[in-house]
Each structure stands twice: as structure tokens, then as C-alpha cells.
Scaffold this motif. Structure first.
Motif, PDB file in Angstrom:
ATOM      1  N   MET A   1       0.985  -0.632  -0.161  1.00  0.00           N
ATOM      2  CA  MET A   1       0.354  -0.360  -0.080  1.00  0.00           C
ATOM      3  C   MET A   1       0.596   1.359   0.006  1.00  0.00           C
ATOM      4  O   MET A   1       1.711   1.456   0.692  1.00  0.00           O
ATOM      5  N   ALA A  25      -9.103   3.526   2.454  1.00  0.00           N
ATOM      6  CA  ALA A  25      -7.655   3.233   1.953  1.00  0.00           C
ATOM      7  C   ALA A  25      -6.899   4.328   2.065  1.00  0.00           C
ATOM      8  O   ALA A  25      -6.066   4.367   2.277  1.00  0.00           O
ATOM      9  N   ALA A  29      -3.501   4.602   4.708  1.00  0.00           N
ATOM     10  CA  ALA A  29      -2.232   4.957   4.316  1.00  0.00           C
ATOM     11  C   ALA A  29      -2.176   5.708   4.836  1.00  0.00           C
ATOM     12  O   ALA A  29      -1.346   6.876   4.784  1.00  0.00           O
ATOM     13  N   ASP A 210     -12.287  -2.314  -3.325  1.00  0.00           N
ATOM     14  CA  ASP A 210     -11.140  -1.727  -2.616  1.00  0.00           C
ATOM     15  C   ASP A 210      -9.845  -1.952  -3.304  1.00  0.00           C
ATOM     16  O   ASP A 210      -8.705  -0.587  -3.376  1.00  0.00           O
ATOM     17  N   GLU A 211      -9.717  -2.668  -5.473  1.00  0.00           N
ATOM     18  CA  GLU A 211      -9.058  -2.449  -5.996  1.00  0.00           C
ATOM     19  C   GLU A 211      -8.680  -1.236  -6.712  1.00  0.00           C
ATOM     20  O   GLU A 211      -7.994  -1.173  -7.104  1.00  0.00           O
ATOM     21  N   ASP A 214      -7.271   1.277  -3.660  1.00  0.00           N
ATOM     22  CA  ASP A 214      -6.041   1.269  -3.594  1.00  0.00           C
ATOM     23  C   ASP A 214      -5.016   1.792  -5.328  1.00  0.00           C
ATOM     24  O   ASP A 214      -4.115   2.237  -5.094  1.00  0.00           O
ATOM     25  N   VAL A 217      -5.308   5.383  -4.526  1.00  0.00           N
ATOM     26  CA  VAL A 217      -4.246   5.993  -3.289  1.00  0.00           C
ATOM     27  C   VAL A 217      -3.221   5.779  -3.568  1.00  0.00           C
ATOM     28  O   VAL A 217      -1.815   6.909  -3.923  1.00  0.00           O
ATOM     29  N   TYR A 218      -2.108   5.380  -5.039  1.00  0.00           N
ATOM     30  CA  TYR A 218      -1.071   4.850  -5.619  1.00  0.00           C
ATOM     31  C   TYR A 218      -0.700   6.179  -6.319  1.00  0.00           C
ATOM     32  O   TYR A 218       0.032   7.365  -6.286  1.00  0.00           O
TER      33      TYR A 218
END
Ligand SMILES: NC(=O)c1ccc[n+]([C@@H]2O[C@H](COP(=O)([O-])OP(=O)(O)OC[C@H]3O[C@@H](n4cnc5c(N)ncnc54)[C@H](O)[C@@H]3O)[C@@H](O)[C@H]2O)c1
Length: 241
Positions: A1, A25, A29, A210-211, A214, A217-218
Motif C-alpha cells: 500500500m 484506503a 495510508a 478496494d482494488e 488502492d 491511493v497509488y
């Protein structure tokens, strides 16, 4: 993450399937996630109708007062209308364009003054329907296609700044949740519709909220510092063929 320690990130459509996963998410993070949706209430920090310019002005001013900074924006609010060009009435067309495209435009425009102070990252939640057409997605296709090119223009503007503001679009295929349940429920044969959705995707399943979260978030994190102006499919291979 990816790590978002110390960042402040505003999320629209935060009560929705993808928005809820996103807020969780972003908090995992280590960032402050500011959750917004049409009405305030459980889990929503600010009421923000993305189509109302006055709401954007009010919420951004409040963020400046309370936090003094904004590092990220995720434009996740969106609506879908299942209809061909012939069957789409003008009011529906305008509503879909208003939420999905005007809303993201207003978000980018009004968050920019805060984002550019320290540099930042905008993520627009588009769709595979912004990359390829569907016979019964006239308004949705147009709104998400427009969102992709808005993303590129915002990215090029933000790239001229020092520190830069990046802007990318994520393009999910169908994701488990309310939007898909509604599509299946209203189909003539719900069971067949459900099987068709899975079968259309080379990896033979729908995406998970959630995929998508994520990936966002990246893109919000400094790990993606050299990515801007991109459409990133997250679609189990749907647009590979
Ligand atoms: N679910 C999918 O299969 C899928 C696939 C690709 C792309 N997307 C995109 O992902 C985003 C989120 O979709 P989702 O699945 O979480 O949908 P959802 O219906 O679960 O959530 C959408 C949220 O947007 C909010 N919203 C609607 N109009 C608004 C407005 N004017 N101002 C502020 N908020 C508003 C709703 O209240 C809701 O909470 C959308 O942009 C959608 O187009 C979804």
C-alpha cells in the motif's frame, strides 16, 4: 500500500461503493480523508453537490480554514443512465453530463488554488465506458470520454507549475456494488445479465471497490510522481481486446 502520511485528500461521492472504499484506503495510508456526498451524515464530513459551484467554494474555503492545505482530490461522484441515443431524453443527458463532467470540472477548478501551494494529485474516477462505447450508454459514454480529455488538459496545466499538480483518470470495468446490482435488478433476465457481466471480462469476474481504491491511493501518492495525464484501465483485461 502506498504511503500518504500527512496529506489531506478530498473525496466526492464518498457514500457510494467506490467512495466508501476510497475513504477507508486513504485513511489506512495515513492521510486525512475528507468525505463528501450529497448529504452530510454518518461518515460524511461535508455536504457537497458536485454540480453546485457554491458548494465547492464553501467546502474549499472550509478546508483552507481548518487544514490550511489540500494535497489530493478524488472526483468519484457519478451516475449512470442505461439508454441508447434514441432513448435518452434531454433532461437525463444533461443530468449525467452535469454530475460526471461538470462536477469534475468544478472540482479541479476550485481545488487548484490549494493544490498548487504544495503540489498535489487529482484522480478522476472515469470508466472503461470513457474508453470504449456501449450501444445503451450514450450519455455515460459522452460524460466519461469528456472526463478523460479534461484529465489530460488539467494534467498539462498542472505540469507547468512548480511544484506540479498531477491529474489522472482511473477507468474501472463493472465493480461489485450498488450500480451493478441496479443494472442486474432492472434487466429482463437478471441471472443471465449477471453471468454476461462476468463473461465479458477476460479475468472472468467483476472488479472490487478496494482494488479501485488502492489504485487511486497509488496515484495520490508520491510513488506515482512521474504519472500524469494517463487513463489507467482497471478492467480485468476488458479493453485489451
Ligand atoms: N460501480 C461500477 O461498476 C463503476 C464502474 C466504472 C466506473 N464507475 C464510476 O465510479 C464512480 C463511483 O461509482 P460507485 O459505483 O461508487 O457508484 P455509487 O452509486 O455507489 O456511488 C456514487 C455516489 O455519488 C453520489 N452522487 C451522485 N450525484 C452526486 C452529486 N451531484 N454530488 C455529489 N455526490 C453525488 C451518490 O450519492 C453516491 O454516494 C462513478 O463516477 C462511476 O461512474 C463505477
Amino acid at each position: 500500500m502506498a504511503d500518504l502520511t500527512g496529506k489531506v485528500v478530498l473525496v466526492t461521492g464518498a457514500a457510494g461503493t467506490i467512495g466508501t472504499a476510497l475513504v477507508a484506503a486513504i485513511r489506512r495510508a495515513a492521510a486525512t480523508a475528507l468525505a463528501t456526498d450529497l448529504t452530510s451524515g454518518k461518515g460524511i464530513d461535508h455536504a457537497l453537490d458536485v454540480t453546485a459551484e457554491a458548494d465547492w467554494v464553501r467546502v474549499i474555503a472550509e478546508i483552507e480554514r481548518r487544514h490550511g492545505r489540500l494535497d489530493g482530490l478524488v472526483n468519484a461522484a457519478g451516475i449512470v443512465a442505461l439508454a441508447s441515443v434514441e432513448d435518452t431524453d434531454f433532461a437525463t443527458w444533461r443530468r449525467v453530463l452535469s454530475v460526471n463532467l461538470d462536477g469534475a470540472f468544478l472540482g479541479c477548478k476550485h481545488s487548484f488554488p490549494l493544490l498548487k501551494r504544495n503540489g498535489g494529485s487529482i484522480v478522476n474516477v472515469s470508466s472503461v465506458s470513457g474508453l470504449v462505447g456501449g450501444h445503451n450508454l450514450a450519455a455515460y459514454n459522452a460524460s466519461k470520454g469528456g472526463l478523460s480529455l479534461l484529465t489530460k488538459s488539467v494534467a498539462l496545466h498542472g505540469a507547468r507549475l512548480q511544484p506540479p499538480v498531477r491529474c489522472n483518470a482511473v477507468c474501472p470495468a463493472f465493480v461489485e456494488g450498488a450500480m451493478v446490482e441496479e443494472i442486474v435488478r432492472t434487466a429482463r433476465n437478471p441471472e443471465a445479465a449477471r453471468q454476461r457481466l462476468d463473461a465479458d471480462i477476460p479475468l472472468r469476474r467483476l472488479g472490487r471497490p478496494d482494488e479501485v481504491a488502492d489504485l487511486c491511493v497509488y496515484l495520490l501518492s508520491d510513488e506515482s510522481a512521474f504519472i500524469t495525464g494517463a487513463d489507467l484501465p482497471i478492467d480485468g483485461g476488458l479493453t485489451a481486446r
